[in-house]
Design a protein around this motif. Sequence first.
Motif, PDB file in Angstrom:
ATOM      1  N   SER A  75       0.354  -1.247   0.110  1.00  0.00           N
ATOM      2  CA  SER A  75      -0.005   0.241  -0.189  1.00  0.00           C
ATOM      3  C   SER A  75       0.659   1.602  -0.346  1.00  0.00           C
ATOM      4  O   SER A  75       0.277   2.471  -0.325  1.00  0.00           O
ATOM      5  CB  SER A  75      -0.643  -0.183   0.930  1.00  0.00           C
ATOM      6  OG  SER A  75      -0.331   0.177   2.430  1.00  0.00           O
ATOM      7  N   THR A  79       0.719   3.810  -3.026  1.00  0.00           N
ATOM      8  CA  THR A  79       1.028   5.192  -3.077  1.00  0.00           C
ATOM      9  C   THR A  79       1.859   6.677  -3.085  1.00  0.00           C
ATOM     10  O   THR A  79       1.679   7.495  -3.673  1.00  0.00           O
ATOM     11  CB  THR A  79       0.430   5.996  -0.616  1.00  0.00           C
ATOM     12  OG1 THR A  79      -0.281   5.059  -0.401  1.00  0.00           O
ATOM     13  CG2 THR A  79       0.204   7.309  -0.480  1.00  0.00           C
ATOM     14  N   ARG A  83       1.045   9.263  -6.106  1.00  0.00           N
ATOM     15  CA  ARG A  83       1.660  10.744  -5.797  1.00  0.00           C
ATOM     16  C   ARG A  83       2.942  11.235  -7.189  1.00  0.00           C
ATOM     17  O   ARG A  83       3.031  12.301  -7.524  1.00  0.00           O
ATOM     18  CB  ARG A  83       2.009  10.089  -4.225  1.00  0.00           C
ATOM     19  CG  ARG A  83       3.507  12.105  -4.099  1.00  0.00           C
ATOM     20  CD  ARG A  83       3.771  11.960  -2.614  1.00  0.00           C
ATOM     21  NE  ARG A  83       4.466  11.286  -2.606  1.00  0.00           N
ATOM     22  CZ  ARG A  83       4.175  10.066  -1.548  1.00  0.00           C
ATOM     23  NH1 ARG A  83       3.552  10.149  -0.822  1.00  0.00           N
ATOM     24  NH2 ARG A  83       5.676   9.471  -1.515  1.00  0.00           N
TER      25      ARG A  83
END
Length: 108
Positions: A75, A79, A83
């Motif tokens: 995870s 992420t 980004r």
Amino acid sequence: MALHKLFRLSSLFRSAGSLTLRRNFGLSAVLFNRAKDLDPIQKLFLDKIRDYSTKSKAAAGGIVDAGPAYEKGVSEEITKLQRLYGTGDLTKFPDFKFTEPQLQEVAK
């Protein structure tokens, strides 16, 4: 002359017979091995494969024996990628659409 032909013919039969015996012996050895118990290494290998098979069915398409640390790492990486490269579903393969180029014929 007839004796020479007889020796050649018997040699031919011997080679064909030995080939048949080797094939039959090889086949019977395989069948005999299936009938008797496996050696401990083969048995351990097959047990591990069966164990992995049951674990992979229980994981329902996920990683086998993945703990919470693995899930957290995945995870975090997703992420980070979102980004860097923007939003979107990073678990799906992208759809590529190529258009045909417009070609013009050139006269010679």
